[in-house]
Design an enzyme around this catalytic site. Structure first.
Site, PDB file in Angstrom:
ATOM      1  N   ARG A 101      33.444  31.667  34.720  1.00  0.00           N
ATOM      2  CA  ARG A 101      33.629  33.012  34.184  1.00  0.00           C
ATOM      3  C   ARG A 101      34.193  32.886  32.774  1.00  0.00           C
ATOM      4  O   ARG A 101      35.223  32.232  32.583  1.00  0.00           O
ATOM      5  CB  ARG A 101      34.600  33.794  35.089  1.00  0.00           C
ATOM      6  N   HIS A 123      37.200  40.936  27.178  1.00  0.00           N
ATOM      7  CA  HIS A 123      38.477  40.361  27.605  1.00  0.00           C
ATOM      8  C   HIS A 123      39.425  40.465  26.403  1.00  0.00           C
ATOM      9  O   HIS A 123      39.932  39.458  25.905  1.00  0.00           O
ATOM     10  CB  HIS A 123      38.263  38.925  28.098  1.00  0.00           C
ATOM     11  N   GLU A 135      40.874  43.482  33.205  1.00  0.00           N
ATOM     12  CA  GLU A 135      42.205  44.077  33.310  1.00  0.00           C
ATOM     13  C   GLU A 135      42.463  45.239  32.359  1.00  0.00           C
ATOM     14  O   GLU A 135      43.259  45.100  31.411  1.00  0.00           O
ATOM     15  CB  GLU A 135      43.271  42.988  33.124  1.00  0.00           C
ATOM     16  N   ASN A 137      41.764  40.022  39.998  1.00  0.00           N
ATOM     17  CA  ASN A 137      42.632  39.012  39.383  1.00  0.00           C
ATOM     18  C   ASN A 137      43.958  39.087  40.117  1.00  0.00           C
ATOM     19  O   ASN A 137      44.687  40.075  39.980  1.00  0.00           O
ATOM     20  CB  ASN A 137      42.866  39.320  37.903  1.00  0.00           C
ATOM     21  N   TYR A 157      47.563  37.187  41.109  1.00  0.00           N
ATOM     22  CA  TYR A 157      48.520  36.105  40.852  1.00  0.00           C
ATOM     23  C   TYR A 157      49.750  36.193  41.748  1.00  0.00           C
ATOM     24  O   TYR A 157      50.345  35.189  42.084  1.00  0.00           O
ATOM     25  CB  TYR A 157      48.983  36.148  39.392  1.00  0.00           C
ATOM     26  N   GLU A 199      40.304  35.753  38.990  1.00  0.00           N
ATOM     27  CA  GLU A 199      41.382  34.935  38.415  1.00  0.00           C
ATOM     28  C   GLU A 199      42.452  34.698  39.471  1.00  0.00           C
ATOM     29  O   GLU A 199      42.812  35.622  40.204  1.00  0.00           O
ATOM     30  CB  GLU A 199      42.076  35.623  37.224  1.00  0.00           C
TER      31      GLU A 199
HETATM   32  C1  FCB Z   1      45.572  37.589  33.115  1.00  0.00           C
HETATM   33  C2  FCB Z   1      44.579  37.566  31.982  1.00  0.00           C
HETATM   34  C3  FCB Z   1      44.179  36.184  31.558  1.00  0.00           C
HETATM   35  C4  FCB Z   1      45.336  35.215  31.592  1.00  0.00           C
HETATM   36  C5  FCB Z   1      46.069  35.285  32.899  1.00  0.00           C
HETATM   37  C6  FCB Z   1      47.223  34.343  33.020  1.00  0.00           C
HETATM   38  O1  FCB Z   1      46.330  38.763  33.048  1.00  0.00           O
HETATM   39  O2  FCB Z   1      43.414  38.261  32.344  1.00  0.00           O
HETATM   40  O3  FCB Z   1      43.560  36.282  30.310  1.00  0.00           O
HETATM   41  O4  FCB Z   1      46.148  35.443  30.501  1.00  0.00           O
HETATM   42  O5  FCB Z   1      46.535  36.583  33.124  1.00  0.00           O
END
Ligand code: FCB
Length: 451
Positions: A77, A121, A166, A302, A304, A358
Site C-alpha cells: 500500500r 495521504h 485518515e 488503520n 494501532y 495499517e
Molecule cells: C498513521 C498514518 C501513517 C503513519 C502512522 C504511524 O496515522 O496514517 O502515515 O504516520 O500513523
C-alpha cells in the site's frame, strides 16, 4: 503458542506514504505540498526535520522493491503525491510525475507485489491550499479530477484503490489543532466544513474512478480507527459499553469512527454528533449523501491502539491503564485486542469487507554492534496483534489482508525521524537500508500464511 493459519489468499503486505518516503521533493517538476511548507515553519516539526529527502525512494525505489520481493509480501500500500502529478493541484500535468509511478507500479508487479494505491495521504497541493484548500466549494471537484486522471492512467494495472487516508488526521490535526499540515487552527464550523468537503471529495472521486477505470476496480478508504475494548470480554454489558464507546462522538475532535464512516456507509452523519455540534454544522446539499455514500468495496482500518471501557451507571466508563502498562516508543499503549474488537465492531456496523491498511509500532531500534537490528519488541507486538486478528476472522469477520506499517523507517510527520516504524532500518545520513529481525520474521509469516 498454537499454530495460526490465516484464510487462503489472505493478503500480506506492507504500507508507506509518498511524503514519508519519497524525498525528491523539489525535483522533476513536482509542485509544493502543504507538508513542504509546514516543514519550513520553525518549531513545527521535531528538530526541524522535513521530508525533502526522507528515504529517497524517488531514486531508490528499485532497492525498496527488491526488499519487498525478498520479503515475499503479496501487496504494498502506497500513496501518490498529488502535487508530483499535478504541480498546481489542477490543470497542467507533470509527465515526469506520472512516469515515476508507472515505473514504481511496473516494478512492484514484476516483483509479484500487488499495488494498493491511496490517492491522498496528506500531501495536499500547496497551490490549492492558497485557493482556500478544503474550504473551497470546488475542492471536491479538484480531487475528483485528480482521481480520474490517475485511474485512467494506472487502472490497467492497479485494481485496488483508496481515496483518503485518515480524514480524522488531516481534517482535525491539520485544520483544528494545527500540528499537521496545513497547520491551521480554524473555528469548529470551518473544521466541519473542511470535513464535509473532504467527504464530498471522496464521493465524487469514487464516481469519477468508476467512470475512468479500464477494468473493474475495488475502492475503499482508510480511516484511523478509535477502538474501545471491553474490560471484561465475557460480560455482555462491557461489550455493549465498548461498542457504544467505539461509535460515539464525544467532543470537538475527530477521534471517533462515525463522523467520516457513517456518511460513507450509512448516508448520514451520526445523530449524537449532529446534536453536539448544533449550529456549527455545515449546510448539507440535497444530493450530498447520495454523492458521499457511493457504494464502495472495502473498509481500510488503520488500527494501532485502543482504550478499555466498562459498563458504568451512566454509560461507558474509561478504565485507565495500570501504572507501568507496556507502551511503544511513541508512546502508544500495547493493546493487541484492538485488532479483535476493532474489525469486529466495524464489520457489524458497516457490513463491508475489511483490510487492515495499517498496524505497527515505533520502537527504539538501532544497528547493533553485530550490524543487525534486533527489534524483538516489533516481533512480539505484531505476533500478539495478529493472533487477535486471527481470532476476529475465526469469529466470522471478513478480513481480507494486513498491511504492516511500515516497510521502512520514515518521516513520521510532526515527529520527524524520531519514530522508527520500519521492518527495515534506514540510516537517514547514508540512506542505507538494513532489514531488521522483524523483517525476517514477517517473511516467515507470509510464507507460512500464519505462524
Ligand atoms: C498513521 C498514518 C501513517 C503513519 C502512522 C504511524 O496515522 O496514517 O502515515 O504516520 O500513523
Amino acid at each position: 503458542m498454537a499454530t495460526l493459519q490465516f484464510p487462503k489468499g489472505f493478503l500480506w503486505g506492507t504500507a508507506t506514504a509518498s511524503y514519508q518516503v519519497e524525498g525528491g521533493a523539489f525535483e522533476d517538476g513536482r509542485g509544493l505540498s502543504v507538508w513542504d511548507m509546514l516543514c519550513r515553519k520553525p518549531g513545527a516539526i521535531y528538530n526541524g526535520h522535513s521530508g525533502a529527502t526522507a528515504c529517497d525512494q524517488y531514486h531508490r525505489y528499485s532497492e525498496d522493491i527488491a526488499l519487498m520481493r525478498e520479503l515475499g509480501a503479496r501487496g504494498h500500500r502506497f500513496s501518490l503525491s498529488w502535487p508530483r502529478i499535478l504541480p498546481e493541484g489542477v490543470g497542467a500535468v507533470n509527465a515526469k510525475g506520472l512516469d515515476y509511478y508507472d515505473r514504481f507500479i511496473d516494478g512492484l508487479l514484476a516483483a509479484g507485489v500487488q499495488p494498493y494505491v491511496t490517492l491522498f495521504h496528506w500531501d495536499y497541493p500547496y497551490e490549492l491550499y492558497c485557493k482556500g484548500g478544503w474550504l473551497n466549494p470546488d475542492s471536491p471537484r479538484w480531487f475528483a479530477d485528480y482521481a480520474a486522471l490517475v485511474v485512467e492512467r494506472y487502472s490497467d494495472r492497479v485494481t485496488h484503490w483508496m481515496t483518503h487516508n485518515e480524514p480524522q488526521c488531516f481534517v482535525w490535526l491539520g485544520h483544528s489543532v494545527g500540528v499537521h499540515a496545513p497547520g491551521d487552527k480554524l473555528g469548529w464550523a470551518e473544521v466541519l466544513r473542511v470535513g464535509h468537503n473532504a467527504l464530498l471529495a471522496h464521493g465524487r472521486a469514487v464516481q469519477a474512478m468508476r467512470a475512468a477505470a479500464k477494468q473493474p476496480i475495488q475502492i475503499g478508504f482508510a480511516p484511523v480507527s478509535s477502538q474501545a475494548m471491553p474490560a471484561d470480554p465475557n460480560n455482555p454489558a462491557d461489550v455493549d459499553a465498548a461498542r457504544q464507546a467505539t461509535f460515539a462522538v464525544r467532543g470537538q475532535d475527530f477521534w471517533n469512527n462515525t463522523w467520516f464512516s457513517d456518511p460513507i456507509f450509512l448516508k448520514r452523519y451520526p445523530e449524537d454528533g449532529v446534536a453536539l455540534y448544533g449550529d456549527a454544522m455545515p449546510a448539507i446539499g440535497a444530493d450530498d449523501f447520495e454523492i458521499i455514500g457511493q457504494p464502495i468495496d472495502f473498509y481500510g482500518a488503520n488500527i494501532y491502539q485502543g482504550v478499555v471501557v466498562r459498563a458504568g451507571a451512566n454509560g461507558p466508563e474509561l478504565v485507565p491503564f495500570p501504572d507501568g502498562y507496556p507502551h511503544t516508543a511513541f508512546p502508544w499503549p500495547v493493546t493487541p485486542e484492538a485488532l479483535y474488537w476493532g474489525p469486529r465492531f466495524l464489520y457489524e456496523r458497516y457490513k463491508t469487507p475489511i483490510y487492515i491498511t495499517e498496524n505497527g509500532l515505533a520502537s527504539m531500534d538501532w544497528v547493533g554492534i553485530d550490524q543487525r537490528v534486533h527489534d524483538r519488541g516489533r516481533i512480539d507486538f505484531t505476533t500478539r496483534y495478529l493472533a487477535e486478528l486471527h481470532r476476529a476472522i475465526k469469529d466470522g469477520v471478513d478480513v481480507r489482508g494486513y498491511f504492516h506499517w511500515s516497510l521502512l523507517d520514515n518521516f513520521e510527520w510532526a515527529e520527524g525521524y524520531k519514530q522508527r516504524f520500519g521492518l527495515v532500518h534506514v540510516d537517514f545520513a547514508t540512506l542505507k537500508r538494513t532489514p531488521k529481525d522483524s523483517f525476517v520474521w514477517y517473511q516467515g509469516v507470509v510464507r507460512a500464511n500464519g505462524f
